[in-house]
Design a protein around this motif. Structure first.
Motif, mmCIF file in Angstrom:
data_model
loop_
_atom_site.group_PDB
_atom_site.id
_atom_site.type_symbol
_atom_site.label_atom_id
_atom_site.label_comp_id
_atom_site.label_asym_id
_atom_site.label_seq_id
_atom_site.Cartn_x
_atom_site.Cartn_y
_atom_site.Cartn_z
ATOM 1 N N ARG A 59 -34.938 17.572 -7.024
ATOM 2 C CA ARG A 59 -35.956 16.517 -7.085
ATOM 3 C C ARG A 59 -37.060 16.882 -8.083
ATOM 4 N NH1 ARG A 59 -35.870 12.562 -3.269
ATOM 5 N NH2 ARG A 59 -38.140 12.335 -3.393
ATOM 6 N N LEU A 60 -37.456 18.156 -8.079
ATOM 7 C CA LEU A 60 -38.461 18.600 -9.033
ATOM 8 C C LEU A 60 -37.931 18.515 -10.459
ATOM 9 C CD1 LEU A 60 -41.224 19.793 -9.704
ATOM 10 C CD2 LEU A 60 -40.224 22.071 -9.350
ATOM 11 N N ALA A 61 -36.704 18.961 -10.678
ATOM 12 C CA ALA A 61 -36.111 18.903 -12.020
ATOM 13 C C ALA A 61 -36.090 17.465 -12.531
ATOM 14 C CB ALA A 61 -34.697 19.488 -11.998
ATOM 15 N N TYR A 62 -35.649 16.540 -11.704
ATOM 16 C CA TYR A 62 -35.587 15.136 -12.105
ATOM 17 C C TYR A 62 -36.984 14.613 -12.419
ATOM 18 C CZ TYR A 62 -34.066 10.277 -12.226
ATOM 19 O OH TYR A 62 -33.776 8.987 -12.626
ATOM 20 N N SER A 63 -37.935 14.920 -11.548
ATOM 21 C CA SER A 63 -39.303 14.438 -11.753
ATOM 22 C C SER A 63 -39.926 14.989 -13.037
ATOM 23 C CB SER A 63 -40.185 14.817 -10.563
ATOM 24 O OG SER A 63 -39.753 14.142 -9.406
ATOM 25 N N LEU A 64 -39.654 16.249 -13.351
ATOM 26 C CA LEU A 64 -40.225 16.843 -14.552
ATOM 27 C C LEU A 64 -39.498 16.409 -15.825
ATOM 28 C CD1 LEU A 64 -40.930 20.506 -13.371
ATOM 29 C CD2 LEU A 64 -42.604 18.679 -13.760
ATOM 30 N N MET A 65 -38.194 16.185 -15.740
ATOM 31 C CA MET A 65 -37.424 15.895 -16.952
ATOM 32 C C MET A 65 -37.180 14.412 -17.205
ATOM 33 S SD MET A 65 -34.597 18.933 -17.219
ATOM 34 C CE MET A 65 -34.450 19.674 -15.606
ATOM 35 N N VAL A 66 -37.276 13.584 -16.167
ATOM 36 C CA VAL A 66 -36.985 12.151 -16.336
ATOM 37 C C VAL A 66 -38.197 11.309 -15.953
ATOM 38 C CG1 VAL A 66 -35.454 10.248 -15.667
ATOM 39 C CG2 VAL A 66 -34.528 12.555 -15.903
#
Length: 116
Positions: A59-66
């Motif tokens: 969830r963090l990866a998606y929020s930071l990258m997308v």
């Protein structure tokens, strides 16, 4: 709005991932209940400290990258690998759709819902 903390968090997150043969960016850091491995069929999601609290790593990866995950939606792992943080392997969907896709994959259906 991104800041230096977000840049460092993303660098730290990606530093704990490796790419597998399916193209997944697999989290190799910590996971609740044990070191990021599935035990007795239990699904594991990686976690990481972010701004003073533990968050689920995909969830963090998606929020930071997308972008932020829309309210009321969750992320479906299109690749069915719960330790994958690759944004194009994640799709915001309703909980009902996520469960439907998981059931389809378990029954031998196509794990990638948009596959031709």
């Amino acid at each position: 709005m991104w800041d230096d903390y977000d840049r460092r968090a993303l660098d730290r997150l990606m530093g704990k991932c490796t790419e597998d043969e399916a193209g997944c960016w697999v989290w190799k850091g910590s996971a609740p209940g044990g070191q990021n491995r599935r035990r007795s069929g239990a699904r594991r999601y990686g976690d990481i400290s972010y701004r003073g609290r533990q968050v689920v790593v995909h969830r963090l990866a998606y929020s930071l990258m997308v972008a932020d995950i829309p309210d009321g939606l969750e992320l479906d792992h299109l690749c069915r690998n719960t330790l994958c943080v690759r944004p194009d392997h994640l799709e915001p969907v309703t909980g009902a759709e996520n469960l439907r896709r998981a059931a389809l994959a378990r029954s031998g259906g196509d794990a990638w819902p948009n596959a031709a």
